[in-house]
Design a protein around this motif. Sequence first.
Motif, PDB file in Angstrom:
ATOM      1  N   THR A 106     -31.473  -1.261 -26.925  1.00  0.00           N
ATOM      2  CA  THR A 106     -30.861  -2.489 -27.432  1.00  0.00           C
ATOM      3  C   THR A 106     -31.889  -3.354 -28.168  1.00  0.00           C
TER       4      THR A 106
ATOM      5  N   ARG B  71     -24.440  -1.633 -33.061  1.00  0.00           N
ATOM      6  CA  ARG B  71     -24.311  -0.652 -34.152  1.00  0.00           C
ATOM      7  C   ARG B  71     -23.277  -1.111 -35.173  1.00  0.00           C
TER       8      ARG B  71
ATOM      9  N   SER C  32     -26.023   6.462 -23.776  1.00  0.00           N
ATOM     10  CA  SER C  32     -24.892   5.790 -23.131  1.00  0.00           C
ATOM     11  C   SER C  32     -25.191   4.306 -22.934  1.00  0.00           C
ATOM     12  N   GLU C  33     -24.130   3.540 -22.737  1.00  0.00           N
ATOM     13  CA  GLU C  33     -24.298   2.107 -22.481  1.00  0.00           C
ATOM     14  C   GLU C  33     -25.085   1.866 -21.198  1.00  0.00           C
ATOM     15  N   GLU C  34     -24.984   2.780 -20.263  1.00  0.00           N
ATOM     16  CA  GLU C  34     -25.709   2.633 -18.995  1.00  0.00           C
ATOM     17  C   GLU C  34     -27.221   2.721 -19.189  1.00  0.00           C
TER      18      GLU C  34
ATOM     19  N   CYS D 120     -28.598  -8.498 -25.624  1.00  0.00           N
ATOM     20  CA  CYS D 120     -27.668  -8.596 -24.497  1.00  0.00           C
ATOM     21  C   CYS D 120     -26.325  -7.932 -24.812  1.00  0.00           C
ATOM     22  N   GLN D 121     -26.124  -7.546 -26.063  1.00  0.00           N
ATOM     23  CA  GLN D 121     -24.858  -6.954 -26.471  1.00  0.00           C
ATOM     24  C   GLN D 121     -24.837  -5.451 -26.192  1.00  0.00           C
ATOM     25  N   SER D 122     -23.666  -4.880 -26.313  1.00  0.00           N
ATOM     26  CA  SER D 122     -23.526  -3.441 -26.105  1.00  0.00           C
ATOM     27  C   SER D 122     -24.075  -2.684 -27.305  1.00  0.00           C
ATOM     28  N   LEU D 123     -24.367  -1.406 -27.113  1.00  0.00           N
ATOM     29  CA  LEU D 123     -24.799  -0.571 -28.223  1.00  0.00           C
ATOM     30  C   LEU D 123     -23.708  -0.479 -29.284  1.00  0.00           C
ATOM     31  N   VAL D 124     -22.467  -0.399 -28.852  1.00  0.00           N
ATOM     32  CA  VAL D 124     -21.354  -0.319 -29.792  1.00  0.00           C
ATOM     33  C   VAL D 124     -21.316  -1.557 -30.681  1.00  0.00           C
TER      34      VAL D 124
ATOM     35  N   LYS E  46     -28.806   1.661 -22.075  1.00  0.00           N
ATOM     36  CA  LYS E  46     -29.199   0.850 -23.226  1.00  0.00           C
ATOM     37  C   LYS E  46     -30.375  -0.079 -22.953  1.00  0.00           C
ATOM     38  N   ASP E  47     -30.572  -0.474 -21.704  1.00  0.00           N
ATOM     39  CA  ASP E  47     -31.661  -1.394 -21.364  1.00  0.00           C
ATOM     40  C   ASP E  47     -32.799  -0.721 -20.617  1.00  0.00           C
TER      41      ASP E  47
END
Length: 200
Positions: free
Chosen positions: A72, A130, A56-58, A123-127, A60-61
Amino acid sequence: MSYSYFFVLLQDMFREKFAQKELEVNHMTSYESKDVLKQAIMKTYNQYDEEFDMISEEMKDDRIEDVSRTPTENLAYQVGWTTLLLQWEQDETEGKVVHTPAEGYKWNQLGALYSLFNEKYACQSLVALRAQLKQNVLTICDMLDRMSEEELFEPHQRKWADEATAKAVWPVYKFIHVNTVAPFKNFRTQIRKWKRLKQV
């Protein structure tokens, strides 16, 4: 930063720093044709990308002590190198001066280059990461389609390839391999370990 995490990070940096030298000693995968290379790129890319489906994006870091990169940062490495690979080819095609590995960086400064990758991409989202990696991979495959077998597999076909290595003579396909197939495999192992320890 704990001592054990620092040790893992240090090991990882040294492993990457000397990966090129190691590959020069008969460790390079060879390919029968550019179609075979493209198939290998797409297969390893798809396997790598699928590993992020359940992250999940939560998360990612989230950093795991025994894994050197967050999700990320793992993706940022792939986006960074594939972007540079495409830039080398584009710059030479346009008659520009090609800087390898990147403008302002030498091959003995990869640690600093990886920090740049993280600063620019992690710093970007996983979406987003990808999607960018997918676009880079497809563009690399398009680049291969435009190349002849000779341009891909014979030495001295690109100035940027000749200038990137001090001693070894690498044809273009080797640079493509070490910036796609090889890291997709190796970093898939890293993200699988992260997922296992994170219980994802």
